[in-house]
Design an enzyme around this catalytic site. Structure first.
Site, mmCIF file in Angstrom:
data_model
loop_
_atom_site.group_PDB
_atom_site.id
_atom_site.type_symbol
_atom_site.label_atom_id
_atom_site.label_comp_id
_atom_site.label_asym_id
_atom_site.label_seq_id
_atom_site.Cartn_x
_atom_site.Cartn_y
_atom_site.Cartn_z
ATOM 1 N N CYS A 77 -5.873 -3.342 -0.716
ATOM 2 C CA CYS A 77 -5.338 -1.928 -1.005
ATOM 3 C C CYS A 77 -5.088 -1.464 -2.407
ATOM 4 O O CYS A 77 -4.999 -1.094 -3.416
ATOM 5 C CB CYS A 77 -4.717 -1.707 -0.058
ATOM 6 S SG CYS A 77 -4.415 -2.055 1.764
ATOM 7 N N ASP A 78 -4.677 -2.695 -2.869
ATOM 8 C CA ASP A 78 -4.267 -3.074 -4.094
ATOM 9 C C ASP A 78 -5.163 -3.876 -4.762
ATOM 10 O O ASP A 78 -4.811 -3.564 -6.700
ATOM 11 C CB ASP A 78 -3.308 -2.983 -3.939
ATOM 12 C CG ASP A 78 -2.030 -3.044 -3.594
ATOM 13 O OD1 ASP A 78 -2.869 -1.335 -2.926
ATOM 14 O OD2 ASP A 78 -1.002 -3.408 -2.328
ATOM 15 N N CYS A 83 -1.710 -6.815 1.197
ATOM 16 C CA CYS A 83 -3.472 -6.444 0.544
ATOM 17 C C CYS A 83 -3.503 -5.938 -0.470
ATOM 18 O O CYS A 83 -3.573 -5.509 -1.073
ATOM 19 C CB CYS A 83 -2.993 -5.283 2.031
ATOM 20 S SG CYS A 83 -5.148 -4.343 2.053
#
Ligand code: NDP
Length: 313
Positions: free
Chosen positions: A140-141, A137
């Site tokens: 997200c990261d 993701c």
């Protein structure tokens, strides 16, 4: 001994969507039961740092966040059982579900929140560096890769969107695709191919994710040209696997309408399925956002809809 549970709301799934639905349903005195599955907590259980869930000043850990959500749901009165639902049917009056331990659940409404799982390539080295450079993701990261060189694997909309998103942080993004043609929408393809920070490595697959043990971190990839068989090294500190997701909807086949990829169909802008009294929340129906916070929002919507449905009934 096998038991029969009766509930106004049976929530199936225990990610942010399921637990949020549980909090709202419990606070509406609906005494929900959550069938949490055998590995409760969902996709955040395999994440490390989380910086984009609102309400926390500092970085938190995915598994910790899920423990908190579970405890919050229990504290307001939800009953959470670590059980796998294997079959669900309509009874005319409501719904009946059966778990893997022989128990039966009679429910007036259902919230389906079983989520989706990112597909992985299945390499041992991929598993080893998951959370340490290998991610599923970018939203997200991606932030953790400021000024670094990263790779995205895949050729669909998700891969292209992730590559474009990563250009906000990374110095260089290499999109690695197993064919010489992308599956993504044309408009996205144009943006990708014209982006100065993005390079596409056509006809390549991943042989190995390479890294160090102390501190555990990814340092590169061994990539193979499938036309020539040549294996080369690509130095990257982050690799985003974006080869699709599988919604966990096998047990709902025949119960509610699914789309051609297996996601639950909902009315536009809502969490209502084609069956009154059944609501879907989170990645099980949402393939556009796929975030913990959006899943939690859908869980809230599903519980509010269940409450309204019961009140009208
Ligand atoms: P897709 O299934 O569309 O694409 C998966 C990609 O990964 C394909 O290019 C495929 O290659 C590649 N792939 C699959 N398996 C492997 C493997 N083992 N090794 C290497 N490559 C592999 O998944 P997406 O997640 O991109 O999209 C899923 C759905 O969600 C689609 O309907 C998409 O349109 C939608 N979506 C919509 C968005 C939006 O509305 N904003 C955003 C993101 C997704 P190949 O092409 O060779 O098969």
């Amino acid at each position: 001994m096998a038991e029969t549970h009766q509930t106004k709301v049976l929530i199936i799934g225990s990610g942010p969507a399921g637990y949020t639905a549980a909090v709202y349903a419990a606070r509406a005195n609906l005494e929900p039961i959550v069938a949490a599955g055998m590995q409760p907590g969902g996709q955040l259980m395999i994440t490390t740092d989380v910086e984009n869930f609102p309400g926390f000043e500092s970085t938190i850990q995915g598994p910790w966040l899920m423990e908190q959500m579970r405890a919050q749901a229990e504290n307001v009165g939800a009953k959470i059982l670590n059980t796998m639902i294997e079959k669900v049917e309509s009874t005319g009056e409501g719904f009946r579900a059966y778990d893997d331990q022989g128990n039966t659940y009679e429910a007036q409404t259902l919230v389906l929140a079983t989520g989706a799982q990112a597909r992985w390539l299945g390499l041992e080295s991929e598993n080893k560096f998951q959370g340490y450079g290998v991610s599923g993701c970018a939203t997200c990261d991606g932030f953790f890769y400021k000024n670094q060189e990263v790779a995205v694997i895949g050729g669909g909309n998700t891969a292209v969107e992730e590559a474009l998103y990563l250009t906000n942080f990374a110095r260089k993004v290499t999109l690695i695709h197993r064919r010489n043609e992308l599956r993504a929408e044309k408009m996205l393809q144009e943006r990708l191919l014209n982006h100065e920070k993005i390079e596409v490595l056509w006809d390549h697959t991943i042989e190995e994710f390479v890294g160090q043990d102390d501190p555990k971190s990814l340092t590169g990839l061994k990539v193979k040209n499938i036309k020539t068989g040549e294996v080369t090294d690509l130095a990257v500190t982050g690799a985003f696997v974006a080869i699709g997701h599988d919604p966990a909807t096998k047990v709902f086949k025949g119960l509610v309408d699914l789309d051609e990829e297996g996601y639950i169909k909902v009315s536009p802008g809502s969490v209502k399925t084609n069956i009154p009294g059944i609501f879907a929340a989170g990645d099980v129906h949402d393939k556009a956002y796929r975030q913990a916070v959006t899943a939690a929002g859908f869980g809230c919507m599903a519980a509010l809809e269940a409450e309204r449905y019961l009140a009208e009934k």
